[in-house]
Design a protein around this motif. Structure first.
Motif, PDB file in Angstrom:
ATOM      1  N   HIS A  53       5.854  15.715  18.065  1.00  0.00           N
ATOM      2  CA  HIS A  53       4.785  15.178  18.904  1.00  0.00           C
ATOM      3  C   HIS A  53       4.002  16.339  19.499  1.00  0.00           C
ATOM      4  O   HIS A  53       4.603  17.384  19.788  1.00  0.00           O
ATOM      5  N   PRO A  54       2.662  16.218  19.687  1.00  0.00           N
ATOM      6  CA  PRO A  54       1.787  15.091  19.392  1.00  0.00           C
ATOM      7  C   PRO A  54       1.439  15.031  17.907  1.00  0.00           C
ATOM      8  O   PRO A  54       1.328  16.065  17.254  1.00  0.00           O
ATOM      9  N   VAL A  55       1.270  13.824  17.408  1.00  0.00           N
ATOM     10  CA  VAL A  55       1.091  13.657  15.966  1.00  0.00           C
ATOM     11  C   VAL A  55       0.078  12.557  15.681  1.00  0.00           C
ATOM     12  O   VAL A  55      -0.016  11.564  16.407  1.00  0.00           O
ATOM     13  N   ALA A  56      -0.677  12.770  14.628  1.00  0.00           N
ATOM     14  CA  ALA A  56      -1.597  11.755  14.110  1.00  0.00           C
ATOM     15  C   ALA A  56      -1.418  11.696  12.601  1.00  0.00           C
ATOM     16  O   ALA A  56      -0.909  12.639  11.981  1.00  0.00           O
ATOM     17  N   VAL A  57      -1.828  10.581  12.012  1.00  0.00           N
ATOM     18  CA  VAL A  57      -1.723  10.406  10.563  1.00  0.00           C
ATOM     19  C   VAL A  57      -3.083   9.972  10.022  1.00  0.00           C
ATOM     20  O   VAL A  57      -3.670   8.998  10.509  1.00  0.00           O
ATOM     21  N   ALA A  58      -3.573  10.709   9.042  1.00  0.00           N
ATOM     22  CA  ALA A  58      -4.772  10.308   8.311  1.00  0.00           C
ATOM     23  C   ALA A  58      -4.329   9.494   7.098  1.00  0.00           C
ATOM     24  O   ALA A  58      -3.469   9.935   6.329  1.00  0.00           O
ATOM     25  N   PHE A 104       0.830  -1.202   0.000  1.00  0.00           N
ATOM     26  CA  PHE A 104       0.000   0.000   0.000  1.00  0.00           C
ATOM     27  C   PHE A 104       0.868   1.258   0.000  1.00  0.00           C
ATOM     28  O   PHE A 104       0.544   2.262   0.651  1.00  0.00           O
ATOM     29  N   GLY A 105       1.960   1.214  -0.744  1.00  0.00           N
ATOM     30  CA  GLY A 105       2.860   2.363  -0.818  1.00  0.00           C
ATOM     31  C   GLY A 105       2.273   3.565  -1.511  1.00  0.00           C
ATOM     32  O   GLY A 105       2.796   4.683  -1.367  1.00  0.00           O
ATOM     33  N   ASP A 106       1.190   3.391  -2.264  1.00  0.00           N
ATOM     34  CA  ASP A 106       0.539   4.519  -2.940  1.00  0.00           C
ATOM     35  C   ASP A 106      -0.431   5.267  -2.026  1.00  0.00           C
ATOM     36  O   ASP A 106      -1.059   6.240  -2.468  1.00  0.00           O
ATOM     37  N   SER A 107      -0.561   4.834  -0.783  1.00  0.00           N
ATOM     38  CA  SER A 107      -1.496   5.480   0.141  1.00  0.00           C
ATOM     39  C   SER A 107      -1.097   6.928   0.395  1.00  0.00           C
ATOM     40  O   SER A 107       0.093   7.250   0.521  1.00  0.00           O
ATOM     41  N   THR A 108      -2.100   7.799   0.485  1.00  0.00           N
ATOM     42  CA  THR A 108      -1.861   9.187   0.854  1.00  0.00           C
ATOM     43  C   THR A 108      -1.875   9.303   2.376  1.00  0.00           C
ATOM     44  O   THR A 108      -2.830   8.866   3.029  1.00  0.00           O
ATOM     45  N   LEU A 109      -0.815   9.886   2.926  1.00  0.00           N
ATOM     46  CA  LEU A 109      -0.719  10.105   4.365  1.00  0.00           C
ATOM     47  C   LEU A 109      -0.763  11.604   4.636  1.00  0.00           C
ATOM     48  O   LEU A 109       0.013  12.362   4.052  1.00  0.00           O
ATOM     49  N   THR A 110      -1.672  12.011   5.486  1.00  0.00           N
ATOM     50  CA  THR A 110      -1.719  13.388   5.959  1.00  0.00           C
ATOM     51  C   THR A 110      -1.217  13.401   7.392  1.00  0.00           C
ATOM     52  O   THR A 110      -1.845  12.805   8.275  1.00  0.00           O
ATOM     53  N   VAL A 111      -0.087  14.028   7.607  1.00  0.00           N
ATOM     54  CA  VAL A 111       0.535  14.070   8.932  1.00  0.00           C
ATOM     55  C   VAL A 111       0.081  15.345   9.629  1.00  0.00           C
ATOM     56  O   VAL A 111       0.292  16.453   9.127  1.00  0.00           O
ATOM     57  N   LEU A 112      -0.560  15.173  10.780  1.00  0.00           N
ATOM     58  CA  LEU A 112      -1.167  16.286  11.518  1.00  0.00           C
ATOM     59  C   LEU A 112      -0.437  16.441  12.847  1.00  0.00           C
ATOM     60  O   LEU A 112      -0.538  15.596  13.727  1.00  0.00           O
ATOM     61  N   GLU A 113       0.302  17.528  12.976  1.00  0.00           N
ATOM     62  CA  GLU A 113       1.142  17.747  14.155  1.00  0.00           C
ATOM     63  C   GLU A 113       0.573  18.859  15.029  1.00  0.00           C
ATOM     64  O   GLU A 113       0.184  19.913  14.534  1.00  0.00           O
TER      65      GLU A 113
END
Length: 399
Positions: free
Chosen positions: A202-207, A169-178
Motif C-alpha cells: 500500500h498505497p496501490v492502484a490497478v490499471a 474477463f480473466g484475460d484482462s491485463t492488470l498493471t499494479v502500481l505501488e
C-alpha cells in the motif's frame, strides 16, 4: 491568527514526502499548531517544527469532529495526493464555510499512473475501490476500455483479479502500481487469471485493460431480462425500454420506483449516469432483497430501498424528479404524487381496473396515454405464430 485567514490547510502529500511539497504547503506545516493525518502521512514529514502531531482515527468520519474542535487554531490536514480526487478533501470541506480552508494538492495517483502508462487522462475511467465494492467496476468491463482503480491493499488486488475471472474477463491485463512517486515505487503487469502475488504494498492502484469472453453491459435502455434475478415481477425488456424513454433520466436526478420488484427500472436509471439517484419502494421483503442483490451485482449499490406501503413511505423524503409506478396505482397514490412539485410521472397498468384509473387521470390531469401491445413469435405446430402478451397502458405526465 487573523479572522479572515483560513484556519485549515489541506495538503496533499505524495510518496516523496516533504521534498515534493510546494513552498506554501511547507510554510503552513511549519506555522501550524497541529498536523492531522494517517500514520503513513505523518511519517513522511521530518521531525521538526512545534506542531502537535495527531493521528487521524479509523473510521475516517470519527476524525471530522476532532478536526472541527480545533477551529480557530492553525491546523494542517494531510491527505494522499490530490485531496479532491477520491480523497478526504470533500468529506471535510462540506462541514466548512468558504474562506475557512485552503488546499495544496500533490500529483494524484491518476496523473502519476497516466504518466507511467502513457494513457491520456481523458480516456481513463477512474473508480475508487478502496472504499467501494468491486462490483462497482461491472458497467466498465468492456474490451477497449481503460480503467484505473484505487485499491485498499494487496489482498484487494488479488481479490479483484479473482472477481474478473469469475465475470469472464480473466484475460484482462492488470498493471499494479505501488507507492507511485516515491522511493518504493513499483510497476508490474500480469494477466488477471495468473495474478497471485502476495507482496503487493500500500498505497496501490490497478490499471485494467478488460479482455475476455465476459458479457458486456449494454448502455442503451432495455437490458435483457436475464441480467436481473427475479420471480416474474419484472418490467420486461421492451416495456422497460419504453418506460425509461418516457422517464428520460438526466444527470443528477432522483427517481422514485414504486413497487420496484426486481429493481430493474431503478437500476437502469442509475446506469444512465453516475450522478443519478434512485429510491425503490417495495412491500415484499424477498423482492427487496433481490433488488438489492441485482443493484450490487450490476455496480449501482447506491440504490436506496425502502420496505413498506408506498403512500406512507413517501413522507419526509427528498422530492423526486421522476416517479415510476409499474403497477398497483391507486387514487390515494395519485393524490400523494400530485403534491410533488416539478415532477414527471410514468405509470403502467395491466388490469382493467388500473387501465380505467389511468384513463380517468389522463382526462383530469392531461399528459400522454399510450397502449402497448406486444407479441412474440412462438412455435405453432410445425410452424410459427404470434403469441400476444397482455396489453399495457402507459400514462406519462409532468406537473
Amino acid at each position: 491568527m487573523a479572522d479572515s485567514e483560513p484556519w485549515l490547510t489541506i495538503i496533499g502529500i505524495g510518496e516523496d514526502g516533504w521534498d515534493g511539497l510546494i513552498a506554501p504547503a511547507r510554510a503552513a506545516i511549519q506555522a501550524a499548531d497541529s498536523v492531522m493525518g494517517a500514520p503513513r502521512h505523518l511519517s513522511l514529514l521530518p521531525r521538526q517544527g512545534r506542531a502537535e502531531r495527531i493521528v487521524w482515527p479509523v473510521p475516517f468520519a470519527d476524525g471530522v469532529p476532532m478536526l472541527l474542535e480545533r477551529r480557530g487554531e492553525r491546523v494542517v490536514m494531510l491527505a494522499s495526493g490530490d485531496p479532491f480526487w477520491f480523497g478526504a478533501g470533500s468529506v471535510v470541506t462540506r462541514h466548512l464555510e468558504p474562506g475557512e480552508w485552503v488546499a495544496y494538492p500533490a500529483p494524484s495517483t491518476l496523473s502519476l499512473a497516466a504518466a507511467r502508462l502513457g494513457w491520456p487522462v481523458e480516456t481513463i475511467r477512474s473508480v475508487g475501490l478502496h472504499a467501494r465494492p468491486v462490483e462497482t467496476l461491472r458497467p466498465h468491463l468492456a474490451p477497449g476500455r481503460r480503467v484505473l482503480a484505487l485499491m485498499r491493499d494487496g489482498a484487494s488486488v488479488t481479490g479483484l483479479a479473482a472477481w474478473l475471472v469469475e465475470q469472464g474477463f480473466g484475460d484482462s491485463t492488470l498493471t499494479v502500481l505501488e507507492a507511485l512517486g516515491g522511493p518504493r515505487e513499483r510497476v508490474r503487469r500480469a494477466v488477471a487469471s495468473a495474478l497471485d502475488w502476495t507482496d503487493i504494498v500500500h498505497p496501490v492502484a490497478v490499471a485494467i485493460e478488460p479482455a475476455g469472453e465476459g458479457c458486456v453491459l449494454p448502455r442503451a435502455s432495455g437490458l435483457e431480462d436475464n441480467w436481473f434475478d427475479h420471480d416474474g415481477q419484472i418490467t420486461k425488456r421492451p416495456v422497460r425500454a419504453l418506460a425509461l424513454s418516457a422517464l428520460a433520466p438526466r444527470p443528477g436526478e432522483l427517481l422514485w420506483d414504486i413497487g420496484t420488484g426486481s429493481g430493474s427500472v431503478a437500476i437502469e436509471w442509475l446506469l444512465s449516469d453516475p450522478t443519478t439517484r434512485a429510491v425503490g419502494f417495495e412491500r415484499d421483503p424477498a423482492r427487496l432483497a433481490r433488488a438489492a442483490a441485482n443493484a450490487a451485482r450490476l455496480g449501482v449499490e447506491r440504490l436506496e430501498l425502502v420496505e413498506g406501503d408506498a403512500v406512507t413511505s413517501l413522507a419526509d423524503r427528498p422530492h423526486p424528479d421522476a416517479v415510476f409506478v409499474g403497477g398497483g396505482l391507486s387514487p390515494q397514490l395519485v393524490d400523494a404524487l400530485r403534491t410533488l412539485p416539478h415532477c414527471r410521472l410514468v405509470a403502467h397498468g395491466v388490469t382493467l381496473e388500473t387501465e380505467a384509473l389511468l384513463a380517468q387521470c389522463h382526462s383530469r390531469f392531461g399528459g400522454e396515454l399510450l397502449r402497448i401491445e406486444l407479441a412474440r413469435a412462438r412455435p405453432l405446430g410445425t410452424k410459427r405464430g404470434w403469441k400476444a402478451s397482455y396489453p399495457i397502458v402507459q400514462w406519462r405526465v409532468a406537473w
